[in-house]
Scaffold this motif. Structure first.
Motif, PDB file in Angstrom:
ATOM      1  N   SER A 111       0.862  -1.171   0.000  1.00  0.00           N
ATOM      2  CA  SER A 111       0.000   0.000   0.000  1.00  0.00           C
ATOM      3  C   SER A 111       0.904   1.229   0.000  1.00  0.00           C
ATOM      4  CB  SER A 111      -0.896  -0.028   1.243  1.00  0.00           C
ATOM      5  OG  SER A 111      -1.712   1.109   1.282  1.00  0.00           O
ATOM      6  N   SER A 112       1.006   1.884  -1.145  1.00  0.00           N
ATOM      7  CA  SER A 112       1.972   2.961  -1.326  1.00  0.00           C
ATOM      8  C   SER A 112       1.371   4.330  -1.077  1.00  0.00           C
ATOM      9  CB  SER A 112       2.523   2.920  -2.759  1.00  0.00           C
ATOM     10  OG  SER A 112       3.288   4.072  -3.028  1.00  0.00           O
ATOM     11  N   HIS A 113       1.976   5.010  -0.126  1.00  0.00           N
ATOM     12  CA  HIS A 113       1.677   6.425   0.094  1.00  0.00           C
ATOM     13  C   HIS A 113       2.987   7.189  -0.029  1.00  0.00           C
ATOM     14  CE1 HIS A 113      -2.394   5.427   1.376  1.00  0.00           C
ATOM     15  NE2 HIS A 113      -1.855   4.407   1.996  1.00  0.00           N
TER      16      HIS A 113
ATOM     17  N   TRP B 249       6.437   7.221  -6.791  1.00  0.00           N
ATOM     18  CA  TRP B 249       5.657   6.055  -7.203  1.00  0.00           C
ATOM     19  C   TRP B 249       6.552   4.874  -7.551  1.00  0.00           C
ATOM     20  CZ3 TRP B 249       6.285   3.751 -11.916  1.00  0.00           C
ATOM     21  CH2 TRP B 249       6.964   4.474 -12.905  1.00  0.00           C
TER      22      TRP B 249
ATOM     23  N   CYS C 249       6.904   1.456  -5.748  1.00  0.00           N
ATOM     24  CA  CYS C 249       6.014   0.327  -6.054  1.00  0.00           C
ATOM     25  C   CYS C 249       6.731  -0.736  -6.893  1.00  0.00           C
ATOM     26  CB  CYS C 249       4.769   0.808  -6.791  1.00  0.00           C
ATOM     27  SG  CYS C 249       3.732   1.918  -5.831  1.00  0.00           S
TER      28      CYS C 249
ATOM     29  N   ILE D   7      -0.667  -3.941  -5.706  1.00  0.00           N
ATOM     30  CA  ILE D   7      -0.200  -2.589  -5.419  1.00  0.00           C
ATOM     31  C   ILE D   7      -1.415  -1.682  -5.228  1.00  0.00           C
ATOM     32  CG2 ILE D   7       1.042  -0.562  -6.289  1.00  0.00           C
ATOM     33  CD1 ILE D   7       2.933  -2.861  -5.674  1.00  0.00           C
TER      34      ILE D   7
ATOM     35  N   ARG E 240      -2.253   2.189  -5.007  1.00  0.00           N
ATOM     36  CA  ARG E 240      -1.715   3.531  -5.247  1.00  0.00           C
ATOM     37  C   ARG E 240      -2.891   4.449  -5.527  1.00  0.00           C
ATOM     38  NH1 ARG E 240       2.691   6.656  -4.116  1.00  0.00           N
ATOM     39  NH2 ARG E 240       2.899   8.264  -5.693  1.00  0.00           N
TER      40      ARG E 240
ATOM     41  N   SER F  18       0.604  12.193  -1.722  1.00  0.00           N
ATOM     42  CA  SER F  18       1.158  10.838  -1.755  1.00  0.00           C
ATOM     43  C   SER F  18       0.434   9.960  -2.781  1.00  0.00           C
ATOM     44  CB  SER F  18       1.073  10.200  -0.364  1.00  0.00           C
ATOM     45  OG  SER F  18      -0.265  10.162   0.089  1.00  0.00           O
ATOM     46  N   SER F  19      -0.181  10.602  -3.751  1.00  0.00           N
ATOM     47  CA  SER F  19      -0.906   9.890  -4.806  1.00  0.00           C
ATOM     48  C   SER F  19      -0.198  10.091  -6.139  1.00  0.00           C
ATOM     49  CB  SER F  19      -2.344  10.417  -4.899  1.00  0.00           C
ATOM     50  OG  SER F  19      -3.032  10.204  -3.690  1.00  0.00           O
ATOM     51  N   SER F  20      -0.702   9.436  -7.164  1.00  0.00           N
ATOM     52  CA  SER F  20      -0.151   9.589  -8.510  1.00  0.00           C
ATOM     53  C   SER F  20      -1.140  10.309  -9.399  1.00  0.00           C
ATOM     54  CB  SER F  20       0.164   8.224  -9.129  1.00  0.00           C
ATOM     55  OG  SER F  20       1.373   7.713  -8.645  1.00  0.00           O
TER      56      SER F  20
ATOM     57  N   LEU G 137       0.448   6.928 -12.959  1.00  0.00           N
ATOM     58  CA  LEU G 137      -0.291   5.684 -12.775  1.00  0.00           C
ATOM     59  C   LEU G 137      -0.218   4.826 -14.043  1.00  0.00           C
ATOM     60  CD1 LEU G 137      -1.814   4.408 -10.412  1.00  0.00           C
ATOM     61  CD2 LEU G 137      -3.922   5.052 -11.556  1.00  0.00           C
TER      62      LEU G 137
END
Length: 197
Positions: free
Chosen positions: A132-134, A138, A141, A152, A154, A169-171, A176
């Motif tokens: 779980s990527s914050h 990016w 990942c 993943i 994201r 902390s998003s793409s 993406l």
């Protein structure tokens, strides 16, 4: 509370989203914090493909037990919980849930990800793992996939500079798309073990 209230989505709105996901062949899932939330979402059961338990509820055993009964995938984020505690309490669910290694600091700076935890969890009998990527970057990942993450998470945003819970902390869409491209090509890139038939 104001931020959560501003972003709240009603069950009727979720139904519209779920129907749309079904139309365009995207899996539809929900994050839940409490068992009692399921009462309000009873009308959506037929649309839900998976459930996610956020890090704050990682050890919420009644919630895990309830969601497993639905026969859908259950993802459990682990941020803020020590690995030894995860192993002690969640080991009995190792074949029933997908653990999502997570760092609770948002956005996560480069160097604090501790991705070797994925290898520890795999060695302790968790067959399906995710990340779980914050992260600010990016690309973390991609490293998580190399350490065994098969799933993943994201978040997607229109603009990382917006004010709100997860934007930084998003793409954005272009990032993406890159992540999805790498994920789709991952097996070709790493190749197959020569013992694999």
């Amino acid at each position: 509370f104001d931020e959560l209230k501003k972003n709240a989505i009603s069950a009727d709105q979720l139904r519209v989203l779920g129907d749309y996901c079904n139309e365009i062949d995207i899996k539809f899932g929900l994050s839940l914090f409490r068992v009692c939330d399921l009462v309000d979402l009873e009308m959506l059961k037929d649309l839900i493909d998976f459930y996610k338990i956020p890090s704050a509820e990682c050890l919420n055993i009644p919630l895990i037990d309830t969601l497993i009964q639905f026969g859908k995938r259950v993802f459990v984020s682990t941020g803020g919980t020590e690995t030894k505690t995860i192993l002690k309490i969640l080991q009995k669910y190792s074949k029933k849930i997908i653990l999502m290694h997570c760092i609770s600091n948002y956005p996560s700076k480069m160097g604090g990800q501790d991705l070797k935890v994925l290898q520890t969890l795999r060695a302790e009998g968790f067959p399906e793992l995710g990340y779980s990527s914050h992260d600010e970057n990016w690309e973390i990942c991609l490293l998580a996939m190399a350490f065994g993450a098969e799933w993943i998470e994201r978040h997607l945003t229109k603009d990382k500079n917006l004010i709100g819970l997860d934007h930084s902390s998003s793409s954005e869409e272009s990032e993406l798309k890159k992540l999805v491209h790498f994920a789709e090509c991952y097996q070709k890139v790493v190749g197959r073990d020569f013992h694999t038939p």
